[in-house]
Scaffold this motif. Structure first.
Motif, mmCIF file in Angstrom:
data_model
loop_
_atom_site.group_PDB
_atom_site.id
_atom_site.type_symbol
_atom_site.label_atom_id
_atom_site.label_comp_id
_atom_site.label_asym_id
_atom_site.label_seq_id
_atom_site.Cartn_x
_atom_site.Cartn_y
_atom_site.Cartn_z
ATOM 1 N N ARG A 74 -9.966 11.139 -35.487
ATOM 2 C CA ARG A 74 -8.786 11.740 -36.083
ATOM 3 C C ARG A 74 -8.301 10.849 -37.221
ATOM 4 O O ARG A 74 -8.574 9.639 -37.254
ATOM 5 N N HIS A 94 -7.734 22.630 -28.055
ATOM 6 C CA HIS A 94 -7.805 21.518 -29.007
ATOM 7 C C HIS A 94 -6.622 20.596 -28.720
ATOM 8 O O HIS A 94 -5.464 21.013 -28.859
ATOM 9 N N ARG A 131 -1.910 11.263 -30.414
ATOM 10 C CA ARG A 131 -1.414 10.566 -31.599
ATOM 11 C C ARG A 131 -0.516 9.390 -31.229
ATOM 12 O O ARG A 131 0.690 9.381 -31.520
ATOM 13 N N THR A 147 -7.177 10.117 -30.720
ATOM 14 C CA THR A 147 -8.437 10.848 -30.756
ATOM 15 C C THR A 147 -8.167 12.343 -30.674
ATOM 16 O O THR A 147 -7.013 12.772 -30.535
ATOM 17 N N ARG A 148 -9.238 13.128 -30.758
ATOM 18 C CA ARG A 148 -9.149 14.580 -30.588
ATOM 19 C C ARG A 148 -10.182 15.027 -29.547
ATOM 20 O O ARG A 148 -11.256 14.442 -29.438
ATOM 21 N N GLU A 161 -11.939 18.723 -28.348
ATOM 22 C CA GLU A 161 -12.113 20.162 -28.528
ATOM 23 C C GLU A 161 -13.152 20.647 -27.526
ATOM 24 O O GLU A 161 -14.234 20.062 -27.416
ATOM 25 N N ARG A 194 -4.798 16.867 -29.503
ATOM 26 C CA ARG A 194 -4.720 15.738 -30.420
ATOM 27 C C ARG A 194 -3.801 14.668 -29.834
ATOM 28 O O ARG A 194 -2.619 14.931 -29.613
#
Length: 217
Positions: A48, A90, A94, A78-79, A81, A92
């Motif tokens: 990300r 999805h 942060r 990170t991400r 999916e 995310r």
């Protein structure tokens, strides 16, 4: 006794001379962050966008070696999916950290351009952040989304441990007080609350940074 006094005086003079050459600068950077997740069930994480802003110091030890600590506000995370049984999502992550890298660097001067490289420890303290989720359910055509704050601590209900630590690698160039560097942060601490060998999360980050050092007085 006289020799010891002279030696101590010489050391003080040398320290004072180097202290006068300590430089301070403003630093910004952009990059990619991720997290290495090791669990019984494999989780595929993705990079990300990340950023950093703060200050950096250059503390010379001699003409070629210096310590370059920084105090930064930086994003990590990170991400994820995935699609399972018709549910597409999805997520995310942060997290926001107060980040303190302390690399020891060696530099050489090539035609007025300083080329440097080094490594050292880093320490980070979690300050805040968000977890943002969105997705849909194919069968019924529903969309869903979520937004929650990150809980820091070492309880099972928390998302991350507050403290992180690892190694920072850096290399770059400097000319006329403007520095460009590539850095890589390799997290060594397990930031999973109550984590063990089957439940590990470690931070990773690659950044391109720019620092403007103030002129020496």
């Amino acid at each position: 006794m006289k020799k010891i006094t002279v030696l101590a005086f010489a050391i003080l003079l040398g320290t004072a001379a180097f202290a006068q050459e300590i430089r301070f600068g403003a630093r910004v950077g952009l990059g990619l962050a991720s997290q290495r997740v090791e669990r019984i069930v494999a989780i595929d994480t993705k990079n990300r966008f990340s950023w950093q802003v703060g200050g950096e110091a250059d503390i010379p030890i001699n003409d070629m070696v210096s310590v370059r600590p920084a105090l930064l506000l930086t994003s990590r995370g990170t991400r994820i999916e995935d699609s399972t049984f018709g549910i597409n999502y999805h997520v995310r992550f942060r997290p926001l950290y107060l980040h303190v890298p302390v690399p020891l660097v060696t530099q050489i001067d090539i035609g007025g351009i300083k080329v440097f490289g080094g490594l050292g420890p880093y320490f980070s303290l979690g300050l805040g952040g968000r977890i943002v989720t969105d997705g849909d359910v194919d069968i019924v055509g529903w969309d869903f989304e979520g937004d929650e704050s990150i809980d820091w601590g070492n309880e099972n209900s928390d998302r991350y441990r507050s403290l992180d630590a690892g190694l920072v690698f850096t290399a770059g160039v400097e000319r006329n007080g403007v520095q460009f560097a590539l850095t890589y942060d390799l997290g060594l601490a397990n930031i999973t609350p109550n984590g063990d060998s089957d439940n590990i999360i470690r931070n990773r980050a690659f950044s391109l940074t720019t620092t403007y050092f103030l002129p020496l007085q």
